[in-house]
Enzyme design. Sequence first.
Site, PDB file in Angstrom:
ATOM      1  N   TYR A 142       0.828  -1.203   0.000  1.00 54.99           N
ATOM      2  CA  TYR A 142       0.000   0.000   0.000  1.00 54.99           C
ATOM      3  C   TYR A 142       0.866   1.258   0.000  1.00 54.99           C
ATOM      4  O   TYR A 142       0.668   2.180  -0.807  1.00 54.99           O
ATOM      5  CB  TYR A 142      -0.923  -0.026   1.227  1.00 54.99           C
ATOM      6  CG  TYR A 142      -1.629   1.260   1.540  1.00 54.99           C
ATOM      7  CD1 TYR A 142      -2.782   1.624   0.854  1.00 54.99           C
ATOM      8  CD2 TYR A 142      -1.160   2.111   2.535  1.00 54.99           C
ATOM      9  CE1 TYR A 142      -3.438   2.809   1.143  1.00 54.99           C
ATOM     10  CE2 TYR A 142      -1.811   3.292   2.833  1.00 54.99           C
ATOM     11  CZ  TYR A 142      -2.951   3.638   2.138  1.00 54.99           C
ATOM     12  OH  TYR A 142      -3.598   4.815   2.434  1.00 54.99           O
ATOM     13  N   ILE A 201      -6.785  -5.593  20.188  1.00 52.21           N
ATOM     14  CA  ILE A 201      -5.731  -4.685  19.740  1.00 52.21           C
ATOM     15  C   ILE A 201      -4.621  -5.522  19.113  1.00 52.21           C
ATOM     16  O   ILE A 201      -3.991  -6.341  19.792  1.00 52.21           O
ATOM     17  CB  ILE A 201      -5.145  -3.873  20.919  1.00 52.21           C
ATOM     18  CG1 ILE A 201      -6.250  -3.201  21.749  1.00 52.21           C
ATOM     19  CG2 ILE A 201      -4.120  -2.856  20.412  1.00 52.21           C
ATOM     20  CD1 ILE A 201      -6.992  -2.129  21.046  1.00 52.21           C
ATOM     21  N   ARG A 209       0.165   7.158  16.950  1.00 54.86           N
ATOM     22  CA  ARG A 209      -0.319   7.692  15.685  1.00 54.86           C
ATOM     23  C   ARG A 209      -0.667   9.170  15.853  1.00 54.86           C
ATOM     24  O   ARG A 209      -0.641   9.721  16.942  1.00 54.86           O
ATOM     25  CB  ARG A 209      -1.592   6.938  15.230  1.00 54.86           C
ATOM     26  CG  ARG A 209      -1.371   5.496  14.823  1.00 54.86           C
ATOM     27  CD  ARG A 209      -0.607   5.362  13.536  1.00 54.86           C
ATOM     28  NE  ARG A 209      -0.515   3.971  13.093  1.00 54.86           N
ATOM     29  CZ  ARG A 209       0.428   3.121  13.480  1.00 54.86           C
ATOM     30  NH1 ARG A 209       1.352   3.517  14.348  1.00 54.86           N
ATOM     31  NH2 ARG A 209       0.459   1.891  13.019  1.00 54.86           N
ATOM     32  N   GLY A 271       3.760  -5.171   8.268  1.00 62.34           N
ATOM     33  CA  GLY A 271       4.087  -3.832   7.811  1.00 62.34           C
ATOM     34  C   GLY A 271       3.533  -2.699   8.646  1.00 62.34           C
ATOM     35  O   GLY A 271       3.642  -1.529   8.265  1.00 62.34           O
TER      36      GLY A 271
END
Length: 307
Positions: A142, A201, A209, A271
């Site tokens: 992505y 989680i 983030r 990733g």
Amino acid sequence: MGTDTVLVTGGAGFIGSTMATRLLANSDVIIVDNMFSGRQDNVPDDATVVEGDLSEDQTYEKLDGYDIDVVFHLAGQSSGEKSFDDPEYDFESHVVSTFKLLRWCHANDIERFLYASSMSVYGDPDDLPVDEDHPADPKTYYAAGKLGAEAYVNLFDNLGMNTTIFRLFSVYGPGQNMRNMKQGMVSIYLSFVLNGEELLIKGPMERFRDFVYIDDVADAWLSARSEPATYGETYNLARGVRVEVSELVNTMLDCYGEPDYPVTVADGTPGDQFGIYGDATKLNRDLGWSPSVSLEEGLMRMIESES
């Protein structure tokens, strides 16, 4: 001056449909979406919808009759985790689709093009908050697709189009796809809670983030649309606030009124970035943009919209 026409790709998705709704106040809006993850009920009533995949030539035949002034390109496979399931589709979704769309715009003298890239192009950056000059280091198909698409956007800027790239950080808010359990940290976690399931989680609670509310994102795009200072530029679209997963979860559960809700921590996903937050100084300099919605306020709005 007459009403202009904006093409919103991915306009049946979370961010695209929000953009389309906002744009309709002053513009005609055409949405193109393949409906793989977008939903018809997201589409605003006054928008024109063209169903098709931007990697396929016949989609452009459907668009040829429209006189378009501006493109908001938000279409594309939206999950780093899911990109490992079908890397070839991910490549077509980002690189091939963006290349074909840019070439079509260039051939049809459409000069204004805004593109939704991603924080994921940075990987796990060494220097935080990360600015736009930090080297790219993609960790997923992505992220590599987003970076490849950026290269083509920059190429067509050099060929005479006026382009702007936004590297979106963790966008959340009402309208996010609560059924997609592989994209959107906030929507995934909230979905477990709303369904009365144990909150799972995937990855350490120490990850962090930069969460930016959907209305703040739309404000930046709409402000940039006719601003020459943004032509040919790439921007981080971020709040610039480091939020650990543990803080996100605690704040969300407090807003929901269930601070002791059961939580399980499991292994991470392929990733997945460990931690990133952005420096949006450049966007503030060129647009005067700054985020207005706090994490707590944004979560409350999202919970209320789903209740």
